[in-house]
Write a protein that holds these residues in place. Sequence first.
Motif, short mmCIF file in Angstrom:
data_model
loop_
_atom_site.label_atom_id
_atom_site.label_comp_id
_atom_site.label_asym_id
_atom_site.label_seq_id
_atom_site.Cartn_x
_atom_site.Cartn_y
_atom_site.Cartn_z
N THR A 168 5.60 48.82 18.44
CA THR A 168 4.93 47.62 17.96
C THR A 168 5.88 46.85 17.05
OG1 THR A 168 2.94 46.79 16.85
CG2 THR A 168 3.94 48.77 15.93
N ILE A 169 5.70 45.55 17.00
CA ILE A 169 6.52 44.69 16.15
C ILE A 169 5.66 44.26 14.96
CG2 ILE A 169 8.02 42.66 16.05
CD1 ILE A 169 8.84 44.74 18.17
N ASN A 170 6.21 44.39 13.77
CA ASN A 170 5.47 44.03 12.57
C ASN A 170 6.23 43.00 11.75
OD1 ASN A 170 3.05 45.68 12.55
ND2 ASN A 170 4.42 47.43 12.33
N ASN A 171 5.49 42.00 11.26
CA ASN A 171 6.01 41.08 10.24
C ASN A 171 5.44 41.52 8.90
OD1 ASN A 171 5.37 38.51 12.55
ND2 ASN A 171 7.41 39.05 11.88
N PHE A 172 6.24 41.49 7.87
CA PHE A 172 5.68 41.74 6.54
C PHE A 172 6.57 41.09 5.49
CE2 PHE A 172 8.71 45.13 7.21
CZ PHE A 172 9.30 45.32 5.97
N TYR A 173 5.96 40.83 4.35
CA TYR A 173 6.70 40.24 3.23
C TYR A 173 7.22 41.34 2.34
CZ TYR A 173 7.69 37.66 -1.06
OH TYR A 173 8.31 37.15 -2.18
N ASN A 174 8.52 41.32 2.09
CA ASN A 174 9.15 42.31 1.22
C ASN A 174 9.20 41.75 -0.20
OD1 ASN A 174 10.92 43.97 -0.24
ND2 ASN A 174 12.00 44.57 1.64
N PRO A 175 8.35 42.26 -1.10
CA PRO A 175 8.31 41.70 -2.45
C PRO A 175 9.54 42.04 -3.29
CG PRO A 175 6.92 43.63 -2.31
CD PRO A 175 7.39 43.35 -0.92
N ILE A 176 10.33 43.02 -2.82
CA ILE A 176 11.52 43.40 -3.59
C ILE A 176 12.60 42.34 -3.47
CG2 ILE A 176 13.34 45.13 -3.85
CD1 ILE A 176 11.36 47.21 -2.81
N ASN A 177 12.91 41.95 -2.22
CA ASN A 177 13.93 40.90 -2.04
C ASN A 177 13.32 39.54 -1.72
OD1 ASN A 177 13.18 41.12 0.64
ND2 ASN A 177 14.94 42.40 1.19
N ARG A 178 11.97 39.47 -1.78
CA ARG A 178 11.24 38.22 -1.59
C ARG A 178 11.60 37.52 -0.28
NH1 ARG A 178 11.48 35.60 -7.74
NH2 ARG A 178 10.51 37.40 -8.78
N SER A 179 11.50 38.27 0.78
CA SER A 179 11.81 37.70 2.10
C SER A 179 10.88 38.29 3.15
CB SER A 179 13.27 37.97 2.48
OG SER A 179 13.48 39.37 2.66
N ALA A 180 10.69 37.53 4.23
CA ALA A 180 9.91 38.01 5.37
C ALA A 180 10.80 38.87 6.24
CB ALA A 180 9.36 36.84 6.16
N GLN A 181 10.28 39.98 6.72
CA GLN A 181 11.06 40.89 7.55
C GLN A 181 10.28 41.25 8.81
OE1 GLN A 181 12.47 44.30 5.36
NE2 GLN A 181 13.62 43.07 3.90
N THR A 182 11.02 41.58 9.85
CA THR A 182 10.45 42.00 11.11
C THR A 182 11.01 43.37 11.45
OG1 THR A 182 10.27 39.72 11.90
CG2 THR A 182 10.17 41.47 13.55
N ILE A 183 10.14 44.31 11.80
CA ILE A 183 10.61 45.64 12.16
C ILE A 183 10.01 46.07 13.49
CG2 ILE A 183 10.95 46.39 9.78
CD1 ILE A 183 8.26 47.92 10.06
#
Length: 284
Positions: A168-183
């Motif tokens: 599955t592909i997930n989008n989430f917001y990384n609050p540590i580096n304040r960026s959107a990531q896709t995994i």
Amino acid sequence: MMFNELFVKWWQTKPDGIRPSTASAYMSSWISIKPYVGNKDIETFGQSYAQAVLNTLVAEGLKRKSCRDRIAILKMMLTYALTELSIAIKPLNWKLHYPAAAPRLVKSFTRAEAKRVILLVSHEIAQGKPSYSGIAISLLTGLRIGEVCGLRWSDFDFAHKTFTVQRTINNFYNPINRSAQTIVGPPKTSAGFREVPIHPVLMGLLKKAYGKPNLLKGYVLTGSDTPRTPRTLRDSYDRFLKRHDLPNINFHGLRHTFATILIEAGVDVKTVSDIIGHASVSTT
């Protein structure tokens, strides 16, 4: 010990193998409640203060689930302090008063509307937009949006007219580096790994969109080793609904429509649950 110090110790115990989206959720919850508990002594923190924090979160407009997530983080940290650091803390069997849960209503298309969606997807494909097949994939197989994005041509067994859900592909917001990531990751539960039959209509659409699918490689919706993200697919779907004056039903409603049509057709709930990847029949 203050919560700020406890969080650092507790966070260091999180294994490297934790799902990035889970780590992001934990961190977001902590950032949200840190202003209210960061400098609070964990040994004096009890039910009354937990309720005060909850009341503040509710006043800020957080929904019931978000409030529960944040209180759960506090409980996990305090449990760690008790069991691993041998710090005496107050009982954790809090009886908190949460806001009433809003009724959860998942909308779905009628059978007639679902047929129109498929016809319109076919029209979009004929106009040179093969990625719109993602809408049909969810409607005709019940896949979640992340699972649709994660489908690769190597997952298909065209001889037996099935495919397997393996990622599955997930989008989430990384609050540590304040960026959107896709995994790219495995399905959320073991039930998510499953074999799904290919509907004859879907087979026809895939051939119309891609020619000879059995000769293709990469991700289905992109034709490359870079997957499409749930966010872009959802945005494309929303534009599709508006362009064709369709009911405002979110992408998850496609999956719900698929399950509803099967059950109305007399397919037993256990079979439907297996196809759509529910861990429990009660969820279906």
